[in-house]
Design an enzyme around this catalytic site. Structure first.
Site: not given
Ligand SMILES: [Zn+2]
Length: 288
Positions: A2-3
């Site tokens: 996840p960014e």
């Protein structure tokens, strides 16, 4: 992994459900999550407190509890924060029980996610000052700030972008997408970019992250929204994971290469390769 858009998507979903509620119980079934602190230390510090705000800094979810007790949660590779998931949801490591009977569960197959404690605003500020740089969706991000940080750096511009101490929250997906939008090859030495290119890159980072946010983030492996739904941004990638497919800009072929140790996707027509540095001239022979 996840960014920023993925973490921000979760934050936006959870914030209205959590803010104002009390953390009735914190059940940590995997002590590795909060190491080096023991689960009991986190429980003592956080249980019973009201959740004032669910914030985000870079890829960290920041649980701000009553009287400046902060839980700094990082999802790392495979972590998800699920709101009232089905009972037998696998890979649970932490359960946050709320005073309204609902709960949030942190599920994380690869177990790299972490929960850290900071007591008092100065402790939080010091924590982030050492770890994360500019928030890319804030006013702070502009070409001047990037150029200043990159001055004299020979590392590839992709490595520069991935370093969380420069720009917080940009990872492999959004770095590729932003470099393509700015028409910059990922292997260009960061210090070689001109000011206009930094301006373009600042705008491209913001545009790529905003596109990701609008699509609810990207789901490649494990990322899920707080309600278990997948993100859709993987369907809108311009170049990331599109090797062999036509470039959306010029129709050339997207290729995969390695930059900053990561699989990297580029159109080398739109993003020309940097010229090799000239070999140093051979030293004159003899006379030793
Ligand atoms: Zn192209």
């Amino acid at each position: 992994m996840p960014e920023l858009p993925e973490v921000e998507t979760i934050r936006r979903q959870l914030a209205p459900l959590l803010e104002g509620r009390r953390l009735a119980a914190l059940e940590i079934s995997d002590p590795r999550w909060c190491m080096p602190l023991a689960p009991q230390e986190l429980r003592d510090a956080l249980e019973g407190r009201r959740i004032e705000r669910l914030g985000r800094r870079g890829k960290y979810l920041v649980w701000e509890l009553q009287d400046e007790a902060f839980l700094l949660a990082h999802l790392r590779m495979t972590g998800t924060m699920l709101y009232d998931p089905p009972p037998a949801t696998p890979y649970e490591r932490v359960r946050f029980r709320l005073d309204d009977g609902h709960d949030v569960r942190f599920c994380d197959p690869r177990r790299f996610g972490t929960g850290e404690l900071a007591l008092g605003r100065p402790a939080v500020d010091a924590f982030f000052a050492a770890r994360v740089g500019i928030e890319p969706l804030s006013e702070e991000l502009d070409g001047a700030a990037l150029a200043r940080m990159a001055r004299g750096r020979r590392a590839p511009v992709k490595a520069f972008l991935l370093d969380q101490r420069h720009v917080a929250g940009v990872g492999n997906i959004y770095a590729d997408e932003a470099l393509f939008r700015a028409r910059l090859h990922p292997l260009r030495p960061a210090g070689s970019l001109k000011r206009a290119q930094w301006d373009a890159l600042a705008g491209a980072v913001r545009a790529a992250l905003t596109a990701g946010l609008d699509a609810g983030g990207a789901t490649i492996d494990d990322f899920r929204h707080a309600d278990g739904v997948s993100g859709a941004f993987q369907d809108e990638f311009l170049v990331h994971r599109r090797d062999g497919e036509p470039c959306p800009q010029c129709g050339g072929t997207v290729v995969k290469l390695v930059a900053a140790g990561r699989g990297t996707y580029v159109c080398e027509t739109c993003q020309p390769r940097p010229r090799r540095p000239r070999r140093p001239r051979r030293a004159p022979q003899g006379g030793r």
